[in-house]
Scaffold this active site. Structure first.
Site, short mmCIF file in Angstrom:
data_model
loop_
_atom_site.label_atom_id
_atom_site.label_comp_id
_atom_site.label_asym_id
_atom_site.label_seq_id
_atom_site.Cartn_x
_atom_site.Cartn_y
_atom_site.Cartn_z
N GLY A 14 0.88 -1.33 -0.14
CA GLY A 14 -0.02 -0.01 -0.08
C GLY A 14 0.86 1.13 0.02
N TYR A 151 -13.75 -3.10 11.66
CA TYR A 151 -12.41 -2.65 11.55
C TYR A 151 -11.79 -2.63 12.98
CZ TYR A 151 -8.84 1.03 10.88
OH TYR A 151 -7.86 1.93 10.87
#
Length: 247
Positions: A14, A151
């Protein structure tokens, strides 16, 4: 600028945006040979232009194990080793329990948990004593933020992996730590704030230091954990959150 990472091979997943890109820029400036991943070639190319210093991009999806294998095969061909892994790729989806479905679960855990596990596992054959793994967590792994239980749980798993892998890898001389940002000025966080009027003001009001985190705040912490400056730090979670989790 110091050259703490001269001769070091750094892999960042990422790495085309946000914290990953900011960290890649700093590693490269301090002498590292940086490899980054991203799914979109356009973003990858733009990131490599920003990083400079001979950084190498490998397009791929870290939730796809074949792409992860290809990433490390590229590193092996180019440099034959990995010194530092920053498992940074992740997603943030604030979805209430009543609204989430199986696809939401799979998307969050595939990227935040599964991809992180195999990013680390597949690096190990290229790592030797002195190697360092930094995992990107979140203060949400320690604090129960409402409406985002998926999350929160995925980042709690990241914290747990750092503890377990510190024990698993100690005989190989590989250190593992977690950097856990609070609310940070990233594109992902900005998208969240734009979709929730008043959210930014409420978040900042809860930060003892009175502001959002900057990308360089987190990148500085990543480089500390990856460097010899933290040589006796292992299995640790470093909060970069302006005091939110501690106060």
């Amino acid at each position: 600028m110091t050259k703490r990472f001269e001769g070091k091979i750094v892999v960042i997943t990422g790495g085309s945006d946000g914290i990953g890109l900011a960290s890649a820029e700093r590693f490269a400036m301090e002498g590292a040979q940086v490899y980054i991943t991203a799914r979109r070639q356009e973003m990858l190319d733009e990131a490599l232009d920003r990083i400079g210093h001979g950084a190498i991009g490998v397009r791929g999806d870290v939730t796809n194990l074949a792409d992860l294998t290809a990433l490390y095969e590229r590193v092996a061909r180019g440099h034959g080793k990995v010194d530092i892994v920053f498992a940074n790729a992740g997603t943030h989806q604030p979805i209430p329990l009543e609204a989430l479905d199986e696809a939401d679960f799979d998307e969050t855990f595939d990227l935040n948990v599964k991809a992180l596990v195999f990013t680390v596992q597949k690096a190990l054959p290229l790592m030797a004593a002195g190697g360092v793994i930094v995992l990107n967590g979140s203060i949400a792994g320690s604090k129960a933020y409402p409406g985002q239980s998926l999350y929160n749980a995925s980042k709690a798993a990241v914290r747990s992996f750092a503890r377990s892998w510190t024990i698993d890898l100690k005989d190989r001389g590989i250190r593992v730590n977690v950097v856990s940002p609070g609310a940070t000025e990233t594109r992902m966080m900005r998208d969240y704030f734009d979709a929730a009027p008043g959210a930014e003001e409420a978040v900042v009001a809860g930060v003892p230091l009175g502001r959002l985190g900057h990308l360089e705040d987190v990148a500085n912490a990543v480089l500390f954990l990856a460097s010899s400056d933290s040589s006796f730090v292992a299995g640790h979670e470093l909060f970069v959150d302006g005091g939110v989790a501690a106060v």
